[in-house]
Write a protein that holds these residues in place. Structure first.
Motif, PDB file in Angstrom:
ATOM      1  N   PRO A 232       0.807  -1.228   0.000  1.00 19.75           N
ATOM      2  CA  PRO A 232       0.000   0.000   0.000  1.00 19.75           C
ATOM      3  C   PRO A 232       0.838   1.275   0.000  1.00 19.75           C
ATOM      4  CG  PRO A 232      -0.945  -1.592   1.510  1.00 19.75           C
ATOM      5  CD  PRO A 232       0.381  -2.156   1.070  1.00 19.75           C
ATOM      6  N   ALA A 233       2.037   1.218   0.590  1.00 19.94           N
ATOM      7  CA  ALA A 233       2.899   2.406   0.583  1.00 19.94           C
ATOM      8  C   ALA A 233       3.346   2.743  -0.834  1.00 19.94           C
ATOM      9  CB  ALA A 233       4.120   2.174   1.478  1.00 19.94           C
ATOM     10  N   LEU A 234       3.577   1.716  -1.655  1.00 18.29           N
ATOM     11  CA  LEU A 234       3.943   1.958  -3.045  1.00 18.29           C
ATOM     12  C   LEU A 234       2.779   2.579  -3.808  1.00 18.29           C
ATOM     13  CD1 LEU A 234       5.829  -1.374  -3.882  1.00 18.29           C
ATOM     14  CD2 LEU A 234       6.800   0.776  -3.107  1.00 18.29           C
ATOM     15  N   GLN A 235       1.585   2.032  -3.587  1.00 23.91           N
ATOM     16  CA  GLN A 235       0.412   2.580  -4.270  1.00 23.91           C
ATOM     17  C   GLN A 235       0.160   4.026  -3.860  1.00 23.91           C
ATOM     18  OE1 GLN A 235      -1.986  -0.807  -2.872  1.00 23.91           O
ATOM     19  NE2 GLN A 235      -2.636  -1.103  -4.986  1.00 23.91           N
ATOM     20  N   HIS A 236       0.299   4.298  -2.571  1.00 22.59           N
ATOM     21  CA  HIS A 236       0.067   5.660  -2.086  1.00 22.59           C
ATOM     22  C   HIS A 236       1.097   6.623  -2.668  1.00 22.59           C
ATOM     23  CE1 HIS A 236      -1.101   8.931   0.560  1.00 22.59           C
ATOM     24  NE2 HIS A 236       0.168   9.078   0.889  1.00 22.59           N
ATOM     25  N   ALA A 237       2.337   6.157  -2.822  1.00 23.63           N
ATOM     26  CA  ALA A 237       3.379   7.027  -3.375  1.00 23.63           C
ATOM     27  C   ALA A 237       3.005   7.495  -4.776  1.00 23.63           C
ATOM     28  CB  ALA A 237       4.717   6.286  -3.399  1.00 23.63           C
ATOM     29  N   VAL A 238       2.414   6.603  -5.564  1.00 28.30           N
ATOM     30  CA  VAL A 238       2.010   6.972  -6.927  1.00 28.30           C
ATOM     31  C   VAL A 238       0.756   7.836  -6.904  1.00 28.30           C
ATOM     32  CG1 VAL A 238       1.254   6.069  -9.162  1.00 28.30           C
ATOM     33  CG2 VAL A 238       3.080   4.916  -7.899  1.00 28.30           C
ATOM     34  N   GLN A 239      -0.211   7.456  -6.072  1.00 27.57           N
ATOM     35  CA  GLN A 239      -1.469   8.208  -6.026  1.00 27.57           C
ATOM     36  C   GLN A 239      -1.264   9.636  -5.533  1.00 27.57           C
ATOM     37  OE1 GLN A 239      -3.444   5.406  -3.488  1.00 27.57           O
ATOM     38  NE2 GLN A 239      -4.648   4.503  -5.156  1.00 27.57           N
ATOM     39  N   ALA A 240      -0.348   9.817  -4.581  1.00 26.89           N
ATOM     40  CA  ALA A 240      -0.174  11.129  -3.957  1.00 26.89           C
ATOM     41  C   ALA A 240       0.885  11.990  -4.639  1.00 26.89           C
ATOM     42  CB  ALA A 240       0.200  10.946  -2.480  1.00 26.89           C
ATOM     43  N   ALA A 241       1.636  11.424  -5.563  1.00 25.61           N
ATOM     44  CA  ALA A 241       2.734  12.178  -6.181  1.00 25.61           C
ATOM     45  C   ALA A 241       2.202  13.320  -7.035  1.00 25.61           C
ATOM     46  CB  ALA A 241       3.585  11.247  -7.039  1.00 25.61           C
ATOM     47  N   PRO A 242       2.824  14.488  -6.968  1.00 24.21           N
ATOM     48  CA  PRO A 242       2.473  15.559  -7.910  1.00 24.21           C
ATOM     49  C   PRO A 242       2.748  15.098  -9.343  1.00 24.21           C
ATOM     50  CG  PRO A 242       3.899  16.374  -6.141  1.00 24.21           C
ATOM     51  CD  PRO A 242       3.899  14.884  -6.039  1.00 24.21           C
ATOM     52  N   ASP A 243       2.047  15.692 -10.284  1.00 22.32           N
ATOM     53  CA  ASP A 243       2.217  15.292 -11.679  1.00 22.32           C
ATOM     54  C   ASP A 243       3.676  15.362 -12.122  1.00 22.32           C
ATOM     55  OD1 ASP A 243      -0.409  14.669 -12.080  1.00 22.32           O
ATOM     56  OD2 ASP A 243      -0.885  16.392 -13.353  1.00 22.32           O
ATOM     57  N   HIS A 244       4.373  16.428 -11.729  1.00 26.22           N
ATOM     58  CA  HIS A 244       5.749  16.584 -12.207  1.00 26.22           C
ATOM     59  C   HIS A 244       6.656  15.486 -11.664  1.00 26.22           C
ATOM     60  CE1 HIS A 244       7.620  18.086  -8.449  1.00 26.22           C
ATOM     61  NE2 HIS A 244       6.443  18.621  -8.211  1.00 26.22           N
ATOM     62  N   ALA A 245       6.399  15.041 -10.424  1.00 26.95           N
ATOM     63  CA  ALA A 245       7.227  13.984  -9.842  1.00 26.95           C
ATOM     64  C   ALA A 245       6.932  12.637 -10.498  1.00 26.95           C
ATOM     65  CB  ALA A 245       6.990  13.908  -8.336  1.00 26.95           C
ATOM     66  N   LEU A 246       5.652  12.347 -10.709  1.00 28.59           N
ATOM     67  CA  LEU A 246       5.288  11.096 -11.371  1.00 28.59           C
ATOM     68  C   LEU A 246       5.813  11.080 -12.800  1.00 28.59           C
ATOM     69  CD1 LEU A 246       3.785   8.402 -11.461  1.00 28.59           C
ATOM     70  CD2 LEU A 246       1.709   9.669 -12.089  1.00 28.59           C
TER      71      LEU A 246
END
Length: 357
Positions: A232-246
């Motif tokens: 879940p921490a991996l999923q949250h990292a992607v879901q919460a990342a700003p567009d520029h970071a993703l």
């Protein structure tokens, strides 16, 4: 329904692609735009009530040519190519699709690992069994050993590339359990023992670091270890990342993987043996000793050898999603991967301008 004739810019684009030996229809261009693979033509006001007109940019020709080369008749664009397009453009529609695609890949594998927060015995056993099954799927084929054999044969020097330890199923099991259930399912000592088993030359340093954590009162707490949150921490990292970071994370993962595939699968062995580059349609070649240099890079052991070398591999989307999440989650990971990408791309030189997305 009769399809209208292509606009002036699209007609020019189709003609430009034909000049490159590529046949693309108006319908294909529309599908690529609808999927956010191909950006729209910029429009300019003509003034004096004459409306607007679109015009063709060189980068649009390059993108369409790349899409035409990457596409297969009647099949969707490969995942690696789609993600690269969305990340390269960074448009709102493309970024929304990209985020959904990465999260969906993580979600599918999370379900395979039976990831979840339930702490009852049955749930723990289910996660343990799923992680054990995943560890058994760690491939017997060692990418480094195979490529090392190719490189040393081409170089006519058996010592040209050093061997690396094989991917260890015991460590894979511990990591799988950690991802499935987080730090509550796995103790720090279990991970330490698994790492020491795989890295005996670093065992003393690892145990010294663990003792220092214990002395500081952090032993057993997983403090400062991002993966302790599990999948879940991996999923949250992607879901919460700003567009520029993703966008940056996906661009780094896809571009580095593409450079490794081009170098190690297509170009490296010929350059190592002093032979002409094989045809790839990209008008590039590897520099001499590129393959041995690539396999000696520390990031090859840490990152490259764990990434499927063929972008059409069924495992590619899941591994790429995992690496994207790690790039967002681990401090310094993006910069390290950026350096690795640069070093890898420097091993490939152009014979003329290649088609890029």
């Amino acid at each position: 329904m009769t399809r209208s004739a292509p606009s002036g810019a699209d007609a020019a684009l189709i003609a430009a692609l034909a000049g490159l030996g590529l046949t693309v229809s108006q319908a294909q261009l529309e599908r690529w735009r609808a999927a956010h693979y191909l950006p729209p033509h910029p429009r300019e006001h003509l003034g004096r009530g004459r409306g607007t007109a679109s015009h063709l940019l060189p980068q649009t020709v390059a993108r369409a040519a790349w899409l035409a080369a990457a596409s297969r008749q009647g099949r969707a664009l490969p995942v690696a190519a789609a993600w690269a397009c969305w990340a390269a453009d960074g448009s709102p529609g493309g970024m929304a699709r990209l985020r959904t695609a990465v999260v969906d890949q993580l979600d599918r594998y999370g379900k395979l690992l039976a990831a979840g927060n339930a702490r009852d015995n049955n749930s723990w056993q289910r996660r343990h069994n799923a992680a054990k099954a995943a560890a058994r799927r760690v491939p017997d084929l060692d990418q480094h050993a195979l490529l090392r054999a190719i490189a040393t044969t081409a170089a006519r020097d058996p010592a040209a590339v050093a061997p690396l330890p094989r991917v260890d199923r015991g460590l894979a099991l511990v990591l799988g359990r950690l991802l499935a259930g987080g730090g509550e399912d796995v103790g720090e000592d279990e991970l330490l023992d698994a790492l020491c088993q795989v890295l005996p030359e670093q065992a003393e340093a690892l145990r010294t670091a663990a003792a220092a954590r214990d002395a500081a009162g952090h032993g057993g707490t997983w403090e400062g270890f991002p993966l302790a949150g599990g999948w879940p921490a991996l999923q949250h990292a992607v879901q919460a990342a700003p567009d520029h970071a993703l966008r940056r994370a996906v661009e780094l993962v896809t571009a580095t993987a593409a450079a490794l595939e081009l170098l190690l699968v297509h170009l490296g062995s010929a350059a190592q043996a002093g032979l002409p580059a094989p045809p790839t349609g990209l008008d590039v070649e590897a520099v001499p000793d590129a393959m041995t240099t690539a396999l000696a890079d520390p990031m090859w052991d840490e990152w490259g050898r764990h990434m499927p070398l063929h972008s059409d591999s069924p495992a590619w989307p899941t591994v790429a999603a995992y690496q994207t999440a790690l790039t967002l989650l681990l401090p310094g990971r993006a910069d390290a991967l950026a350096g690795y990408r640069e070093r890898t791309e420097q091993l490939i030189r152009r014979t003329r301008n290649p088609v890029q997305p």
